[in-house]
Write a protein that holds these residues in place. Structure first.
Motif, PDB file in Angstrom:
ATOM      1  N   UNK A  53     -85.771 -40.645  47.463  1.00  0.00           N
ATOM      2  CA  UNK A  53     -85.099 -41.577  48.370  1.00  0.00           C
ATOM      3  C   UNK A  53     -85.634 -41.371  49.772  1.00  0.00           C
ATOM      4  N   UNK A  54     -86.151 -42.435  50.369  1.00  0.00           N
ATOM      5  CA  UNK A  54     -86.716 -42.395  51.720  1.00  0.00           C
ATOM      6  C   UNK A  54     -85.945 -43.411  52.544  1.00  0.00           C
ATOM      7  N   UNK A  55     -84.685 -43.072  52.871  1.00  0.00           N
ATOM      8  CA  UNK A  55     -83.801 -44.083  53.431  1.00  0.00           C
ATOM      9  C   UNK A  55     -82.878 -43.483  54.475  1.00  0.00           C
ATOM     10  N   UNK A  56     -81.883 -44.271  54.893  1.00  0.00           N
ATOM     11  CA  UNK A  56     -80.962 -43.861  55.929  1.00  0.00           C
ATOM     12  C   UNK A  56     -79.660 -43.320  55.382  1.00  0.00           C
ATOM     13  N   UNK A  57     -78.671 -43.192  56.275  1.00  0.00           N
ATOM     14  CA  UNK A  57     -77.436 -42.492  55.928  1.00  0.00           C
ATOM     15  C   UNK A  57     -76.625 -43.201  54.849  1.00  0.00           C
ATOM     16  N   UNK A  58     -76.591 -44.527  54.832  1.00  0.00           N
ATOM     17  CA  UNK A  58     -75.745 -45.242  53.872  1.00  0.00           C
ATOM     18  C   UNK A  58     -76.117 -44.898  52.431  1.00  0.00           C
ATOM     19  N   UNK A  59     -77.402 -44.997  52.126  1.00  0.00           N
ATOM     20  CA  UNK A  59     -77.847 -44.708  50.766  1.00  0.00           C
ATOM     21  C   UNK A  59     -77.752 -43.215  50.467  1.00  0.00           C
ATOM     22  N   UNK A  60     -78.127 -42.373  51.432  1.00  0.00           N
ATOM     23  CA  UNK A  60     -78.032 -40.929  51.213  1.00  0.00           C
ATOM     24  C   UNK A  60     -76.592 -40.500  50.928  1.00  0.00           C
ATOM     25  N   UNK A  61     -75.632 -41.094  51.656  1.00  0.00           N
ATOM     26  CA  UNK A  61     -74.225 -40.771  51.435  1.00  0.00           C
ATOM     27  C   UNK A  61     -73.817 -41.032  49.990  1.00  0.00           C
ATOM     28  N   UNK A  62     -74.238 -42.171  49.457  1.00  0.00           N
ATOM     29  CA  UNK A  62     -73.877 -42.523  48.080  1.00  0.00           C
ATOM     30  C   UNK A  62     -74.503 -41.536  47.093  1.00  0.00           C
ATOM     31  N   UNK A  63     -75.755 -41.185  47.333  1.00  0.00           N
ATOM     32  CA  UNK A  63     -76.443 -40.272  46.412  1.00  0.00           C
ATOM     33  C   UNK A  63     -75.777 -38.900  46.370  1.00  0.00           C
ATOM     34  N   UNK A  64     -75.264 -38.446  47.521  1.00  0.00           N
ATOM     35  CA  UNK A  64     -74.572 -37.156  47.560  1.00  0.00           C
ATOM     36  C   UNK A  64     -73.139 -37.294  47.051  1.00  0.00           C
ATOM     37  N   UNK A  65     -72.429 -38.300  47.547  1.00  0.00           N
ATOM     38  CA  UNK A  65     -71.015 -38.492  47.168  1.00  0.00           C
ATOM     39  C   UNK A  65     -70.843 -38.657  45.667  1.00  0.00           C
ATOM     40  N   UNK A  66     -71.765 -39.405  45.044  1.00  0.00           N
ATOM     41  CA  UNK A  66     -71.652 -39.674  43.615  1.00  0.00           C
ATOM     42  C   UNK A  66     -72.312 -38.609  42.752  1.00  0.00           C
ATOM     43  N   UNK A 103     -83.249 -55.320  38.793  1.00  0.00           N
ATOM     44  CA  UNK A 103     -82.222 -54.741  37.937  1.00  0.00           C
ATOM     45  C   UNK A 103     -80.876 -55.123  38.536  1.00  0.00           C
ATOM     46  N   UNK A 104     -80.037 -55.770  37.737  1.00  0.00           N
ATOM     47  CA  UNK A 104     -78.738 -56.243  38.231  1.00  0.00           C
ATOM     48  C   UNK A 104     -77.632 -55.376  37.648  1.00  0.00           C
ATOM     49  N   UNK A 105     -77.045 -54.520  38.503  1.00  0.00           N
ATOM     50  CA  UNK A 105     -75.995 -53.596  38.069  1.00  0.00           C
ATOM     51  C   UNK A 105     -74.931 -53.496  39.150  1.00  0.00           C
ATOM     52  N   UNK A 106     -73.670 -53.575  38.768  1.00  0.00           N
ATOM     53  CA  UNK A 106     -72.588 -53.428  39.723  1.00  0.00           C
ATOM     54  C   UNK A 106     -71.964 -54.753  40.089  1.00  0.00           C
ATOM     55  N   UNK A 107     -70.713 -54.709  40.532  1.00  0.00           N
ATOM     56  CA  UNK A 107     -69.988 -55.930  40.877  1.00  0.00           C
ATOM     57  C   UNK A 107     -70.353 -56.391  42.281  1.00  0.00           C
ATOM     58  N   UNK A 108     -69.751 -55.795  43.305  1.00  0.00           N
ATOM     59  CA  UNK A 108     -70.036 -56.217  44.678  1.00  0.00           C
ATOM     60  C   UNK A 108     -71.219 -55.459  45.278  1.00  0.00           C
ATOM     61  N   UNK A 109     -71.423 -54.225  44.838  1.00  0.00           N
ATOM     62  CA  UNK A 109     -72.547 -53.411  45.302  1.00  0.00           C
ATOM     63  C   UNK A 109     -73.327 -52.904  44.107  1.00  0.00           C
ATOM     64  N   UNK A 110     -74.522 -52.425  44.361  1.00  0.00           N
ATOM     65  CA  UNK A 110     -75.348 -51.895  43.279  1.00  0.00           C
ATOM     66  C   UNK A 110     -74.700 -50.634  42.706  1.00  0.00           C
ATOM     67  N   UNK A 111     -74.564 -50.593  41.405  1.00  0.00           N
ATOM     68  CA  UNK A 111     -74.110 -49.397  40.690  1.00  0.00           C
ATOM     69  C   UNK A 111     -75.338 -48.497  40.525  1.00  0.00           C
ATOM     70  N   UNK A 112     -75.492 -47.551  41.440  1.00  0.00           N
ATOM     71  CA  UNK A 112     -76.728 -46.759  41.466  1.00  0.00           C
ATOM     72  C   UNK A 112     -76.946 -45.930  40.203  1.00  0.00           C
ATOM     73  N   UNK A 113     -75.946 -45.215  39.677  1.00  0.00           N
ATOM     74  CA  UNK A 113     -76.211 -44.465  38.447  1.00  0.00           C
ATOM     75  C   UNK A 113     -76.713 -45.353  37.311  1.00  0.00           C
ATOM     76  N   UNK A 114     -76.074 -46.512  37.130  1.00  0.00           N
ATOM     77  CA  UNK A 114     -76.501 -47.422  36.057  1.00  0.00           C
ATOM     78  C   UNK A 114     -77.893 -47.979  36.335  1.00  0.00           C
ATOM     79  N   UNK A 115     -78.156 -48.335  37.593  1.00  0.00           N
ATOM     80  CA  UNK A 115     -79.472 -48.883  37.940  1.00  0.00           C
ATOM     81  C   UNK A 115     -80.567 -47.845  37.754  1.00  0.00           C
TER      82      UNK A 115
END
Length: 228
Positions: free
Chosen positions: A155-168, A128-140
């Motif tokens: 989500x079974x991942x580290x801080x970078x992805x978890x941060x986005x899921x909470x921040x957004x 799935x291709x979504x987002x300009x420089x990074x993946x647009x997670x809501x759209x994806x």
């Protein structure tokens, strides 16, 4: 509308995700108990998992280059990997061969290297291709629901992805298996500053073997939070 999203991780008492021994049976037992349609993993975490737990010298075979048949009644989740930089180029066959996932889907962006996209196409990995420089997670995530019928993601991942899921405002639930150990300076923390506060409501606190505790929190959505 995007799927329900659960952040799941095993942490130390000082909320590190590395620097101590994780009970994989406890971790994945709790994860699979959520009955997810898909697991979501960042590329750095996925590569680290291969290096820590698998034989990274295992070569890709001819069979690995073809997408296996996926049955509609297969209860196993899809493995979804966020990889806009092509970090997993040449490595995805390790996940295609795992017994606890039925398919591999990759999330990429407009700046994903073309050689990585060729790798995905040649080996029949849906992406799935979504987002300009990074993946647009809501759209994806919305497209993941539309194309693959996914209604619950863990989500079974580290801080970078978890941060986005909470921040957004994407995460609905946070599930933590807290181990009775302090990792100190050896451990990478579960969350880095995420740019926003999140209020939580405790849903579950269950004592596990070896002194671990499973905590489950609902993420309380507020007015102005992004809507699915």
């Amino acid at each position: 509308m995007y799927p329900e999203v659960i952040i799941h991780n095993s942490v130390s008492l000082d909320y590190a995700v590395t620097g101590f021994a994780i009970d994989l049976g406890q971790h994945y037992g709790a994860l699979l108990a959520f009955a997810p349609d898909a697991t979501l993993v960042g590329s750095a975490t996925a590569k680290s998992g291969i290096e820590r737990f698998l034989d990274i010298t295992e070569p890709e075979t001819a069979a690995d280059r073809h997408r296996p048949a996926v049955r509609a009644d297969d209860p196993r989740p899809i493995g979804v990997f966020v990889d806009s930089r092509g970090v997993l180029n040449g490595l995805l066959h390790f996940y295609r061969n795992l017994e606890h996932i039925k398919d591999v889907v990759v999330l990429v962006s407009e700046t994903t290297p073309e050689d990585y996209l060729d790798y995905l196409r040649e080996r029949e990995y849906p992406f799935i291709r979504c987002g300009a420089e990074r993946v647009d997670l809501p759209a994806a995530l919305r497209e993941l629901r539309e194309r693959f019928g996914v209604s619950r993601v863990v989500s079974d991942s580290g801080s970078d992805l978890n941060n986005v899921l909470i921040r957004d405002g994407i995460a609905d639930t946070i599930s933590l298996i807290v181990h009775p150990v302090v990792a100190g300076d050896q451990g990478k923390k579960l969350l880095c500053p995420v740019g926003m506060r999140a209020k939580l409501a405790l849903q579950k606190a269950e004592a596990l073997e070896q002194g671990a505790v499973h905590l489950v929190y609902a993420v309380l959505k507020e007015a102005g939070d992004p809507q699915p």
